[in-house]
Structures are given as structure tokens and as C-alpha cells.
Design a protein around this motif. Structure first.
Motif, PDB file in Angstrom:
ATOM      1  N   ASP A  37      32.989  60.314  69.211  1.00 48.78           N
ATOM      2  CA  ASP A  37      33.918  61.394  69.569  1.00 48.78           C
ATOM      3  C   ASP A  37      35.298  60.855  69.953  1.00 48.78           C
ATOM      4  N   GLU A  38      35.293  59.612  70.470  1.00 51.44           N
ATOM      5  CA  GLU A  38      36.570  58.980  70.863  1.00 51.44           C
ATOM      6  C   GLU A  38      37.419  58.731  69.628  1.00 51.44           C
ATOM      7  N   TYR A  39      38.754  58.820  69.807  1.00 52.87           N
ATOM      8  CA  TYR A  39      39.642  58.442  68.699  1.00 52.87           C
ATOM      9  C   TYR A  39      39.909  56.937  68.798  1.00 52.87           C
ATOM     10  N   TYR A  40      39.367  56.189  67.846  1.00 50.85           N
ATOM     11  CA  TYR A  40      39.403  54.725  67.897  1.00 50.85           C
ATOM     12  C   TYR A  40      40.840  54.217  68.062  1.00 50.85           C
ATOM     13  N   TRP A  41      41.776  54.811  67.348  1.00 53.58           N
ATOM     14  CA  TRP A  41      43.185  54.382  67.434  1.00 53.58           C
ATOM     15  C   TRP A  41      43.982  55.274  68.394  1.00 53.58           C
ATOM     16  N   GLY A  42      43.301  56.124  69.135  1.00 55.38           N
ATOM     17  CA  GLY A  42      43.993  57.055  70.028  1.00 55.38           C
ATOM     18  C   GLY A  42      44.604  58.194  69.223  1.00 55.38           C
ATOM     19  N   VAL A  43      45.327  59.074  69.920  1.00 55.93           N
ATOM     20  CA  VAL A  43      45.932  60.209  69.222  1.00 55.93           C
ATOM     21  C   VAL A  43      47.456  60.193  69.358  1.00 55.93           C
ATOM     22  N   LYS A  44      47.959  59.130  69.970  1.00 59.95           N
ATOM     23  CA  LYS A  44      49.411  58.998  70.133  1.00 59.95           C
ATOM     24  C   LYS A  44      49.993  58.507  68.800  1.00 59.95           C
ATOM     25  N   PRO A  45      51.051  59.175  68.309  1.00 53.95           N
ATOM     26  CA  PRO A  45      51.595  58.736  67.017  1.00 53.95           C
ATOM     27  C   PRO A  45      52.232  57.351  67.100  1.00 53.95           C
ATOM     28  N   SER A  46      52.260  56.705  65.972  1.00 58.24           N
ATOM     29  CA  SER A  46      52.896  55.380  65.888  1.00 58.24           C
ATOM     30  C   SER A  46      54.415  55.521  66.072  1.00 58.24           C
ATOM     31  N   ASP A  47      55.053  54.483  66.626  1.00 54.95           N
ATOM     32  CA  ASP A  47      56.511  54.509  66.813  1.00 54.95           C
ATOM     33  C   ASP A  47      57.238  54.730  65.491  1.00 54.95           C
ATOM     34  N   MET A  48      56.614  54.266  64.410  1.00 54.67           N
ATOM     35  CA  MET A  48      57.259  54.402  63.094  1.00 54.67           C
ATOM     36  C   MET A  48      57.494  55.868  62.728  1.00 54.67           C
ATOM     37  N   CYS A  49      56.642  56.769  63.256  1.00 54.72           N
ATOM     38  CA  CYS A  49      56.815  58.205  62.951  1.00 54.72           C
ATOM     39  C   CYS A  49      58.180  58.683  63.463  1.00 54.72           C
ATOM     40  N   PHE A  50      58.554  58.202  64.664  1.00 63.39           N
ATOM     41  CA  PHE A  50      59.818  58.659  65.269  1.00 63.39           C
ATOM     42  C   PHE A  50      61.006  58.107  64.493  1.00 63.39           C
ATOM     43  N   GLU A  51      60.842  56.893  63.977  1.00 65.23           N
ATOM     44  CA  GLU A  51      61.925  56.300  63.169  1.00 65.23           C
ATOM     45  C   GLU A  51      62.136  57.132  61.906  1.00 65.23           C
ATOM     46  N   VAL A  52      61.033  57.569  61.316  1.00 66.17           N
ATOM     47  CA  VAL A  52      61.133  58.401  60.103  1.00 66.17           C
ATOM     48  C   VAL A  52      61.799  59.727  60.443  1.00 66.17           C
ATOM     49  N   GLU A  69      42.110  58.274  61.455  1.00 65.55           N
ATOM     50  CA  GLU A  69      41.634  59.521  62.074  1.00 65.55           C
ATOM     51  C   GLU A  69      42.755  60.553  62.163  1.00 65.55           C
ATOM     52  N   GLY A  70      43.860  60.284  61.496  1.00 66.75           N
ATOM     53  CA  GLY A  70      44.869  61.320  61.282  1.00 66.75           C
ATOM     54  C   GLY A  70      45.945  61.526  62.333  1.00 66.75           C
ATOM     55  N   LYS A  71      46.068  60.610  63.313  1.00 65.65           N
ATOM     56  CA  LYS A  71      47.028  60.879  64.398  1.00 65.65           C
ATOM     57  C   LYS A  71      48.472  61.018  63.884  1.00 65.65           C
ATOM     58  N   ASP A  72      48.859  60.175  62.930  1.00 63.50           N
ATOM     59  CA  ASP A  72      50.254  60.219  62.457  1.00 63.50           C
ATOM     60  C   ASP A  72      50.474  61.417  61.523  1.00 63.50           C
ATOM     61  N   ALA A  73      49.493  61.676  60.685  1.00 64.79           N
ATOM     62  CA  ALA A  73      49.606  62.813  59.759  1.00 64.79           C
ATOM     63  C   ALA A  73      49.726  64.123  60.543  1.00 64.79           C
ATOM     64  N   VAL A  74      48.912  64.266  61.579  1.00 60.13           N
ATOM     65  CA  VAL A  74      48.941  65.494  62.381  1.00 60.13           C
ATOM     66  C   VAL A  74      50.276  65.601  63.128  1.00 60.13           C
ATOM     67  N   PHE A  75      50.787  64.487  63.603  1.00 62.67           N
ATOM     68  CA  PHE A  75      52.080  64.500  64.282  1.00 62.67           C
ATOM     69  C   PHE A  75      53.168  65.027  63.341  1.00 62.67           C
ATOM     70  N   PHE A  76      53.192  64.504  62.110  1.00 66.41           N
ATOM     71  CA  PHE A  76      54.212  64.959  61.162  1.00 66.41           C
ATOM     72  C   PHE A  76      54.050  66.460  60.893  1.00 66.41           C
ATOM     73  N   ALA A  77      52.799  66.895  60.713  1.00 66.98           N
ATOM     74  CA  ALA A  77      52.563  68.325  60.422  1.00 66.98           C
ATOM     75  C   ALA A  77      53.029  69.197  61.591  1.00 66.98           C
ATOM     76  N   LYS A  78      52.759  68.735  62.809  1.00 66.89           N
ATOM     77  CA  LYS A  78      53.175  69.517  63.988  1.00 66.89           C
ATOM     78  C   LYS A  78      54.692  69.654  64.048  1.00 66.89           C
ATOM     79  N   ASN A  79      55.374  68.687  63.438  1.00 69.86           N
ATOM     80  CA  ASN A  79      56.840  68.710  63.474  1.00 69.86           C
ATOM     81  C   ASN A  79      57.460  69.320  62.227  1.00 69.86           C
TER      82      ASN A  79
END
Ligand SMILES: C[S@@+](CC[C@H](N)C(=O)[O-])C[C@H]1O[C@@H](n2cnc3c(N)ncnc32)[C@H](O)[C@@H]1O
Length: 272
Positions: free
Chosen positions: A82-97, A116-126
Motif C-alpha cells: 500500500d505504501e508508495y515506494y518512491w513516495g508521492v512527492k513529485p520530482s524537482d524536474m517536474c517544477f523545472e518543466v 507508481e505515477g507520482k510525477d504523471a499525476v502531478f502534471f495532470a493536477k496542474n
């Protein structure tokens, strides 16, 4: 060197066998064995059963499939909790993009090896229009659950970066911690495909682990990771605008033994 050549060399050495000895068992010349090991030629399919038997392995592992299965099942099991292995915080690279290409319209993003989709979901939310793939089913299932939780739409699908090729255009190609799964012989073709399917002013944000002579091989590194040369990634973008192109060394404790990694990162923009 191709995977089979590498595997023949590795397994022959593990058995302390000379090229002549292996050649004798297979009734071929030692030059033939040398050519296989150096990637100059491939063994005939009819030789594979005896070759595998002589090296004490299966044909699958000779061809590298057993190893690939292991990568997939390692990640599958990491993602099955159930844990997110890489966490759910987006990578810093997302903010640079985001800074470079703010979502003033529904810009198309592809997250390659999305885990597990943390960066993809971040982009979609934005406000980006996001597609994302990974080789693991458990990663994709979990990524879909994360998207549902955040009430966003992401086109998640299962694919292998080595086989997948773009057929439509994207504004952003994002890839973090995945390129080392691409063998050398496929890189040129894959990057050509990615570059030609990037919209004008589109951006690639990518990073890759690289090999350095002064950094010890990590204790948990396995032979399934394909080495990238320092600077190799930047070479694919010499005719694009490089917003960032750097190399960092960082500490890691995976496997319980402190060690270091070196990583090259690039944020490049296609300007016509
Ligand atoms: C280090 S993780 C990075 C995941 C994600 N990009 C992130 O930063 O959270 C590497 C990812 O590559 C995926 N992967 C490994 N081999 C792959 C392949 N051949 N094709 C697609 N994805 C692959 C793994 O399943 C894993 O999710």
C-alpha cells in the motif's frame, strides 16, 4: 556487445572455461566463440540448446530474459504494497518543466517509466494532458489509484521502453531513473523517435545513472543495468537548447550499504 555475447562471456568465465574448451564442446572454432562474445556475430539458433547446456544455464538466461523477468518482478513486488515506494512527492524536474512550459493550454506530457505515477499525476493536477507507461502492472494499477484519488485523468498503460515507439507528438517527454534499462544498441533509434515526435518548443526532461571511474560500483548493482557514459545523454541534444545539463554525485543507502551514484540530468528544448 549484445546481451547474449555478454552472457556467454560471463558464464564461461564463471565456469573457468577457455574459449577453446567451449568451442570444442560445440564443435565450432574458438574464433566463432570470440566473435559471439565480442558482439561481432550471433550463435546459430540450432547451437543454443548445447551452448546453454555447456554453460550450465537455460536458453532464457543466455538470451537475457531470465534477468529481465527479475527486474520486472523486483519492481512488481516493490509496488505491491500500500505504501508508495518512491513516495508521492513529485520530482524537482517536474517544477523545472512547469517553469519552462506552463500549462497555458493542455500541453501533452509523456512520463516514460512512470513507476507508481507520482510525477504523471502531478502534471495532470496542474492541467497537462498526461500519458504515462511503465513495465509493471502493479505500478500502473497503483498509479491509476493515485490519479483517482486526486480526481484527475491520466492515460496510464503498460509498455516496455525498449519496444515502445511514439506515433504521435508530445510537448514534454519526462523520464526519471529509467534510461539505464535501455541497452546501448537501441538508444540511437529510441532517441531519434522521441526527438522527431516532440512538438516545436517541446521539452525533454531526463536523467540517467552514469559510470565514473572514481565511484565504486554500487553493492547492489546488478548486470541488468546498462551502463551509460558520462555525458552520453547530452549528446542527443547538441542541436536543442540546453536549459540544464549537469552531473551530480549523491549518497545512497539502498541495500543497506552506504554508497554513491553519479547522475546526468538534462532539460532540453526543441527550437526550430
Ligand atoms: C527508479 S524507478 C523510477 C520510477 C519513476 N520514474 C519515478 O521517478 O518515481 C524505475 C522504473 O522503471 C521501470 N522500468 C524498468 N524497466 C522498464 C522497461 N523496460 N520499460 C518500462 N519501464 C521500465 C520500473 O518498473 C520502475 O518503475
Amino acid at each position: 556487445m549484445n546481451a547474449i555475447g555478454k552472457n556467454i562471456l560471463k558464464m564461461r568465465k564463471q565456469l573457468g572455461m577457455t574459449q577453446e574448451e567451449l568451442a570444442g564442446r560445440l564443435n565450432v572454432s574458438f574464433q566463432a566463440v570470440s566473435k559471439w562474445e565480442n558482439g561481432v556475430s550471433l550463435p546459430d539458433v540450432s547451437t543454443l540448446p548445447l551452448l546453454a547446456k555447456s554453460l550450465g544455464c537455460s536458453i532464457d538466461s543466455l538470451l537475457g530474459y531470465a534477468v529481465e523477468q527479475r527486474i520486472i518482478s523486483d519492481y512488481e513486488s516493490r509496488y505491491s504494497t500500500d505504501e508508495y515506494y518512491w513516495g508521492v512527492k513529485p520530482s524537482d524536474m517536474c517544477f523545472e518543466v512547469m517553469k519552462l512550459l506552463p500549462p497555458t493550454r493542455a500541453l501533452r506530457v509523456l512520463d516514460i517509466g512512470c513507476g507508481e505515477g507520482k510525477d504523471a499525476v502531478f502534471f495532470a493536477k496542474n492541467g497537462y494532458k498526461v500519458s504515462a507507461f511503465d513495465i509493471t502492472q502493479s505500478g500502473i494499477d497503483k498509479a491509476k489509484r493515485l490519479a483517482e484519488k486526486h480526481r484527475v485523468n491520466v492515460n496510464f498503460f503498460k509498455a516496455d521502453v525498449r519496444d515502445f515507439r511514439l506515433e504521435s507528438e508530445f510537448d514534454v517527454l519526462f523520464c526519471s531513473g529509467v534510461l539505464h534499462f535501455i541497452p546501448n544498441e537501441l538508444r540511437e533509434e529510441i532517441f531519434e523517435n522521441y526527438r522527431t515526435h516532440t512538438a516545436e518548443d517541446g521539452v525533454h526532461a531526463m536523467n540517467v545513472f552514469v559510470k565514473k571511474p572514481f565511484i565504486a560500483v554500487p553493492p547492489d548493482k546488478d548486470s541488468r543495468n546498462f551502463n551509460w557514459r558520462s555525458g552520453e545523454l547530452f549528446g542527443y541534444y547538441t542541436d536543442w537548447l540546453l536549459h540544464r545539463c549537469d552531473e551530480v554525485i549523491f549518497d545512497c543507502n539502498s541495500g543497506g550499504v552506504p554508497h554513491k551514484h553519479c547522475m546526468d540530468g538534462v532539460i532540453a528544448q526543441r527550437i526550430d
